[in-house]
Design a protein around this motif. Structure first.
Motif, PDB file in Angstrom:
ATOM      1  N   GLY A  15       5.958 -33.271   0.727  1.00 34.27           N
ATOM      2  CA  GLY A  15       6.116 -31.806   0.677  1.00 34.27           C
ATOM      3  C   GLY A  15       6.893 -31.454  -0.620  1.00 34.27           C
ATOM      4  N   LEU A  16       7.842 -32.527  -1.000  1.00 36.34           N
ATOM      5  CA  LEU A  16       8.493 -32.098  -2.386  1.00 36.34           C
ATOM      6  C   LEU A  16       7.675 -32.201  -3.641  1.00 36.34           C
ATOM      7  N   ALA A  17       6.709 -33.194  -3.486  1.00 33.62           N
ATOM      8  CA  ALA A  17       5.717 -33.520  -4.537  1.00 33.62           C
ATOM      9  C   ALA A  17       4.946 -32.257  -4.545  1.00 33.62           C
ATOM     10  N   ARG A  18       4.423 -31.551  -3.456  1.00 32.05           N
ATOM     11  CA  ARG A  18       3.745 -30.179  -3.411  1.00 32.05           C
ATOM     12  C   ARG A  18       4.734 -29.122  -4.188  1.00 32.05           C
ATOM     13  N   LEU A  19       6.027 -29.242  -3.832  1.00 30.28           N
ATOM     14  CA  LEU A  19       6.979 -28.271  -4.429  1.00 30.28           C
ATOM     15  C   LEU A  19       6.785 -28.498  -5.996  1.00 30.28           C
ATOM     16  N   TRP A  20       7.027 -29.626  -6.380  1.00 30.62           N
ATOM     17  CA  TRP A  20       7.144 -29.926  -7.860  1.00 30.62           C
ATOM     18  C   TRP A  20       5.929 -29.548  -8.554  1.00 30.62           C
ATOM     19  N   LEU A  21       4.741 -29.815  -7.898  1.00 30.95           N
ATOM     20  CA  LEU A  21       3.442 -29.391  -8.482  1.00 30.95           C
ATOM     21  C   LEU A  21       3.440 -27.724  -8.577  1.00 30.95           C
ATOM     22  N   SER A  22       4.115 -27.252  -7.670  1.00 29.25           N
ATOM     23  CA  SER A  22       3.832 -25.670  -7.692  1.00 29.25           C
ATOM     24  C   SER A  22       4.434 -24.892  -8.978  1.00 29.25           C
ATOM     25  N   PRO A  23       3.443 -23.856  -9.412  1.00 30.11           N
ATOM     26  CA  PRO A  23       4.013 -23.094 -10.510  1.00 30.11           C
ATOM     27  C   PRO A  23       4.923 -21.945 -10.155  1.00 30.11           C
ATOM     28  N   ALA A  24       5.236 -21.669  -9.081  1.00 30.53           N
ATOM     29  CA  ALA A  24       6.192 -20.653  -8.625  1.00 30.53           C
ATOM     30  C   ALA A  24       7.569 -20.735  -9.007  1.00 30.53           C
ATOM     31  N   PRO A  25       8.084 -19.920  -9.653  1.00 36.00           N
ATOM     32  CA  PRO A  25       9.691 -19.955  -9.949  1.00 36.00           C
ATOM     33  C   PRO A  25      10.733 -20.022  -9.011  1.00 36.00           C
ATOM     34  N   LEU A  26      10.331 -19.394  -7.727  1.00 35.15           N
ATOM     35  CA  LEU A  26      11.384 -19.175  -6.658  1.00 35.15           C
ATOM     36  C   LEU A  26      10.738 -20.063  -5.491  1.00 35.15           C
ATOM     37  N   TRP A  27      11.827 -20.897  -5.296  1.00 37.89           N
ATOM     38  CA  TRP A  27      11.818 -21.882  -4.256  1.00 37.89           C
ATOM     39  C   TRP A  27      12.334 -21.645  -3.250  1.00 37.89           C
ATOM     40  N   LEU A  28      11.773 -21.473  -2.048  1.00 36.66           N
ATOM     41  CA  LEU A  28      12.542 -21.149  -0.604  1.00 36.66           C
ATOM     42  C   LEU A  28      12.477 -22.702  -0.020  1.00 36.66           C
ATOM     43  N   LEU A  29      13.757 -23.314   0.308  1.00 37.86           N
ATOM     44  CA  LEU A  29      13.811 -24.509   0.693  1.00 37.86           C
ATOM     45  C   LEU A  29      14.465 -24.658   2.225  1.00 37.86           C
ATOM     46  N   ASP A  30      13.723 -24.908   3.223  1.00 43.38           N
ATOM     47  CA  ASP A  30      14.266 -24.844   4.468  1.00 43.38           C
ATOM     48  C   ASP A  30      14.678 -26.185   4.995  1.00 43.38           C
ATOM     49  N   GLU A  31      16.155 -26.477   5.077  1.00 49.15           N
ATOM     50  CA  GLU A  31      16.662 -27.757   5.367  1.00 49.15           C
ATOM     51  C   GLU A  31      15.894 -28.835   4.484  1.00 49.15           C
ATOM     52  N   PRO A  32      15.839 -28.869   3.175  1.00 37.95           N
ATOM     53  CA  PRO A  32      15.424 -29.794   2.387  1.00 37.95           C
ATOM     54  C   PRO A  32      15.606 -31.159   2.417  1.00 37.95           C
ATOM     55  N   TYR A  33      16.962 -31.389   2.919  1.00 40.75           N
ATOM     56  CA  TYR A  33      17.617 -32.547   2.948  1.00 40.75           C
ATOM     57  C   TYR A  33      17.250 -33.379   4.191  1.00 40.75           C
ATOM     58  N   ALA A  34      16.732 -32.772   5.372  1.00 43.70           N
ATOM     59  CA  ALA A  34      16.296 -33.283   6.526  1.00 43.70           C
ATOM     60  C   ALA A  34      15.401 -34.465   6.595  1.00 43.70           C
ATOM     61  N   ASN A  35      15.768 -35.496   7.074  1.00 45.67           N
ATOM     62  CA  ASN A  35      14.845 -36.740   7.345  1.00 45.67           C
ATOM     63  C   ASN A  35      14.870 -37.597   5.866  1.00 45.67           C
ATOM     64  N   LEU A  36      15.749 -37.001   5.103  1.00 52.84           N
ATOM     65  CA  LEU A  36      15.690 -38.007   3.772  1.00 52.84           C
ATOM     66  C   LEU A  36      16.862 -38.846   3.599  1.00 52.84           C
ATOM     67  N   ASP A  37      16.706 -40.109   2.992  1.00 52.64           N
ATOM     68  CA  ASP A  37      17.842 -40.996   2.833  1.00 52.64           C
ATOM     69  C   ASP A  37      18.519 -40.585   1.506  1.00 52.64           C
ATOM     70  N   LEU A  38      19.529 -41.460   1.410  1.00 52.16           N
ATOM     71  CA  LEU A  38      20.420 -40.836   0.195  1.00 52.16           C
ATOM     72  C   LEU A  38      19.860 -40.647  -1.108  1.00 52.16           C
ATOM     73  N   GLU A  39      18.790 -41.583  -1.189  1.00 45.56           N
ATOM     74  CA  GLU A  39      18.069 -41.596  -2.551  1.00 45.56           C
ATOM     75  C   GLU A  39      17.278 -40.436  -2.533  1.00 45.56           C
ATOM     76  N   GLY A  40      16.616 -40.066  -1.556  1.00 51.35           N
ATOM     77  CA  GLY A  40      15.950 -38.815  -1.438  1.00 51.35           C
ATOM     78  C   GLY A  40      16.700 -37.312  -1.532  1.00 51.35           C
ATOM     79  N   ILE A  41      17.903 -37.553  -0.874  1.00 52.37           N
ATOM     80  CA  ILE A  41      18.739 -36.361  -1.010  1.00 52.37           C
ATOM     81  C   ILE A  41      19.201 -36.140  -2.614  1.00 52.37           C
TER      82      ILE A  41
END
Ligand SMILES: Nc1ncnc2c1ncn2[C@@H]1O[C@H](COP(=O)(O)OP(=O)(O)OP(=O)(O)O)[C@@H](O)[C@H]1O
Length: 219
Positions: free
Chosen positions: A146-172
């Motif tokens: 999902g983060l790769a998809r976000l990074w590819l998006s041309p949209a300027p406004l990111w709406l991130l719902d709990e982006p840290y959930a399920n991620l390890d420290l390096e992912g955070i």
């Protein structure tokens, strides 16, 4: 010479309210987010953080209030062009490979120039998983896709719902680096979180949502 008019905020919200079965979930809320800025939407379980992001993304209809994107009322076309939503179910298909998922989402929502799909997978730590069906990925790996998809998006406004959930420290840390780079490039982000533990070090406003009391519970 006339003074330059101040630019409109990337997102402006006025008197926005949402209820379910006539019980208020949030609002009326007023806030704005400028380019280069993050808005941290905080609050405990069930206070309405996800609901707010879904209303902003146009996935739910508000009872009242106004949402403007760069000074223009947020119609579906403006939302599609300006907003990228990373939610609990990021629109990925279980039987498609990681690469095909990215390809189909970029086909639907656009892709920022100068960045390839494989490159985006490598940035989020999924090099080597290009052909893996989504259903074989772990929860954290799905979030990274999902983060790769976000990074590819041309949209300027990111709406991130709990982006840290399920991620390890390096992912955070990856999320925080992505948010920093996105804001430096003139984007903005709304980020829901239960606490301030993972806030990225960027210009940040806070929006604290409070819990509406259930009927019959004393204050
Ligand atoms: N599909 C639904 N149907 C009915 N009520 C819902 C639905 N989704 C959420 N709610 C209710 O709306 C309120 C807000 O939910 P929401 O998911 O926005 O909260 P949240 O702040 O994101 O919570 P969490 O931190 O637990 O993810 C909660 O009381 C929840 O029970």
């Amino acid at each position: 010479m006339p003074a330059a008019l101040p630019a409109s905020p990337l997102l402006a919200v006025r008197a926005l309210a949402f209820s379910r079965d006539e019980l208020p979930v949030f609002g009326p809320l007023d806030f704005a987010v400028d380019a280069g800025e993050a808005l941290l939407v905080q609050g405990g379980n069930g206070v309405g953080k996800t609901t707010l992001l879904r209303v902003l993304a146009g996935l739910l209809r508000a009872d009242s209030g106004a949402v403007e994107i760069a000074g223009i009322p947020a119609q579906p076309r403006a939302r599609a062009r300006h907003m990228a939503y990373l939610g609990h179910l990021p629109g990925l298909k279980a039987d498609l490979s990681a690469l095909h998922n990215l390809d189909s989402l970029c086909g639907l929502h656009g892709q920022r120039p100068g960045l390839g799909l494989e490159q985006a997978l490598a940035i989020v730590g999924l090099a080597g998983f290009e052909d893996a069906p989504l259903r074989t990925l772990s929860a954290g790996q799905k979030k990274r896709l999902g983060l790769a998809r976000l990074w590819l998006s041309p949209a300027p406004l990111w709406l991130l719902d709990e982006p840290y959930a399920n991620l390890d420290l390096e992912g955070i840390q990856l999320v925080n680096r992505m948010v920093e780079a996105h804001l430096r490039a003139g984007g903005a982000a709304l980020i829901t979180t239960h606490g301030a533990y993972a806030a990225p070090p960027v210009r940040t406003r806070l929006l604290e949502l409070g819990k509406p009391l259930p009927a019959g519970v004393p204050a």
